[in-house]
Design an enzyme around this catalytic site. Structure first.
Site, PDB file in Angstrom:
ATOM      1  NE  ARG A   1      -2.721  -1.372   3.442  1.00 30.41           N
ATOM      2  CZ  ARG A   1      -3.190  -2.513   3.973  1.00 30.41           C
ATOM      3  NH1 ARG A   1      -4.108  -3.220   3.334  1.00 30.41           N
ATOM      4  NH2 ARG A   1      -2.776  -2.936   5.141  1.00 30.41           N
TER       5      ARG A   1
ATOM      6  CG  ASP B   1     -14.760  -5.590  -1.589  1.00 30.48           C
ATOM      7  OD1 ASP B   1     -13.526  -5.771  -1.550  1.00 30.48           O
ATOM      8  OD2 ASP B   1     -15.583  -6.401  -1.117  1.00 30.48           O
ATOM      9  CB  SER B   2     -18.581  -8.470  -3.934  1.00 26.51           C
ATOM     10  OG  SER B   2     -17.661  -9.201  -3.165  1.00 26.51           O
TER      11      SER B   2
ATOM     12  CG  ASP C   1      -5.135  -7.531  -2.431  1.00 24.17           C
ATOM     13  OD1 ASP C   1      -4.690  -8.688  -2.541  1.00 24.17           O
ATOM     14  OD2 ASP C   1      -5.281  -6.957  -1.330  1.00 24.17           O
TER      15      ASP C   1
ATOM     16  CB  CYS D   1      -3.757 -13.611  -0.668  1.00 27.02           C
ATOM     17  SG  CYS D   1      -5.502 -13.802  -1.020  1.00 27.02           S
TER      18      CYS D   1
END
Ligand code: SAH
Length: 360
Positions: free
Chosen positions: A179, A217-218, A264, A304
């Protein structure tokens, strides 16, 4: 006594056929990883003193790296504590236990945590799906005090995290350095943070002087925390609830682009058998994300997934960017921050991979 009669999570000595000592560990007949080694010597007492020593060593690394008590304090095998992660948020600790062995050692572990830090609040997030592979039940409860929504300071931004209801432990410390890197690129540029969760990359970029910042984002609860954090910091960001693949297709069709794009996503390769479909999803994401990156723009792609090796992730990202018709240069390759130490014999524990490109 046969292995089957051992209690789930029992403490055992691990010996070779020839009597060679591998160490003291815990055993779980229900798990594919039947033994977790905690110490290379046999007959070691896994008591409060044992955990206090491990936590002290873990703490000394974090205190060297960071000047505020906000970090991952214990990172499973990387800190010699398989099955355990602890994220520290000032005087609150979120403890995540994923093995039967560590679950059976919870009492001495929590006593040691008290000894090492004396936290006011300790939240047990025992809701990781990996627990079911160990035959463990899922629950979330406070071992001490309570938590809920708290503030996390990072690089001059005040974020919010929901430690009991948020994803994993509520906050992703692993992306801290990435970040900071993205924010160093963002001044005066437009930024798209795909899979923004509670606004990690988006707000860091806005704080660094990005001119237009959008997050996708969901998860509605995550976006609400992101929105509140933007307001608390006096930063302007647009957070949109959307499926990232669909939204990237739409932006591409509308010829919209951003100077800096971050993607990400959640793990696409959750287990080894998902490698092929997961790798394909990373390639597609790289293609779509590159398609909405402006000329001379920057693209950060992260994974990830423990179960995709770095080389494979690199080749899928390269293929996706190339399919988008974008000549590119890899400018930075990184992993998680230093509070996520990696066990040298366990390459999977280096789960986070982040690749930054500059596109023509
Ligand atoms: N970058 C974040 C962490 C991202 S975690 C940070 O720095 O803190 C991955 C996020 O992907 C989660 O917030 C999850 O809600 C979101 N997500 C999962 N599937 C999604 C989808 N199909 N579309 C959009 N967001 C999704």
């Amino acid at each position: 006594m046969t292995a089957k009669t051992l209690a789930q999570g029992a403490v055992v000595n691990v010996l070779g056929d020839d009597g060679r000592v591998f160490g003291t560990g815990t055993f779980n007949a229900k798990s594919l990883i039947a033994v977790r080694l905690l110490d290379p010597a046999a007959d070691v007492a896994l008591d409060t003193a044992f955990f206090a020593k491990k936590l002290q060593r873990a703490l000394s690394l974090r205190e060297t790296l960071y000047d505020a008590p906000y970090y991952r304090l214990a990172n499973a095998e990387g800190d010699g504590l398989p099955g355990l992660t602890i994220d520290r948020f000032g005087d609150t600790c979120v403890v995540q236990v994923t093995t039967a062995g560590m679950e059976s050692l919870l009492d001495p572990l929590l006593a040691a945590l008290d000894e090492a830090l004396g936290p006011v609040n300790v939240i047990l997030r025992a809701d990781a799906p990996a627990r079911t592979l160990e035959g463990l039940e899922l629950y979330v409860r406070a071992a001490k005090g309570d938590a809920g929504r708290i503030a996390v300071e990072e690089s001059g931004v005040r974020y919010f995290a929901d430690l009991e209801g948020g994803q994993k432990t509520g906050w992703y410390y692993d992306q801290r350095d990435n970040r900071a890197f993205v924010s160093s690129l963002s001044r005066g540029r437009s930024v798209l943070d795909a899979y923004c969760y509670t606004g990690g990359f988006a707000l860091a970029a806005a704080r660094a002087g990005a001119k237009d910042v959008a997050g996708l984002d969901s998860s509605a609860p995550a976006l609400a925390l992101a929105q509140d954090a933007a307001a608390a910091n006096g930063l302007r960001c647009k957070f949109v609830k959307a499926d990232v693949f669909e939204e990237l297709e739409r932006l591409w069709a509308a010829r919209e682009n951003f100077d800096v794009v971050v993607a990400d996503p959640p793990p696409f390769v959750k287990s080894k058998k998902d490698l092929e479909p997961g790798a394909k999803a990373y390639r597609k994401l790289a293609r779509l994300a590159a398609s909405v990156t402006a000329p001379c723009g920057f693209l950060l792609l992260a994974s990830c997934s423990h179960n995709i090796p770095l080389e494979r992730f690199l080749s899928e990202c390269a293929a996706g960017i190339s399919r988008a018709g974008r000549p590119a240069r890899l400018i930075r390759q990184s992993g998680a921050s230093g509070d996520h130490p990696v066990h040298p014999m366990l390459p999977e524990s280096a789960y986070l991979k982040a690749l930054a490109y500059m596109l023509d």
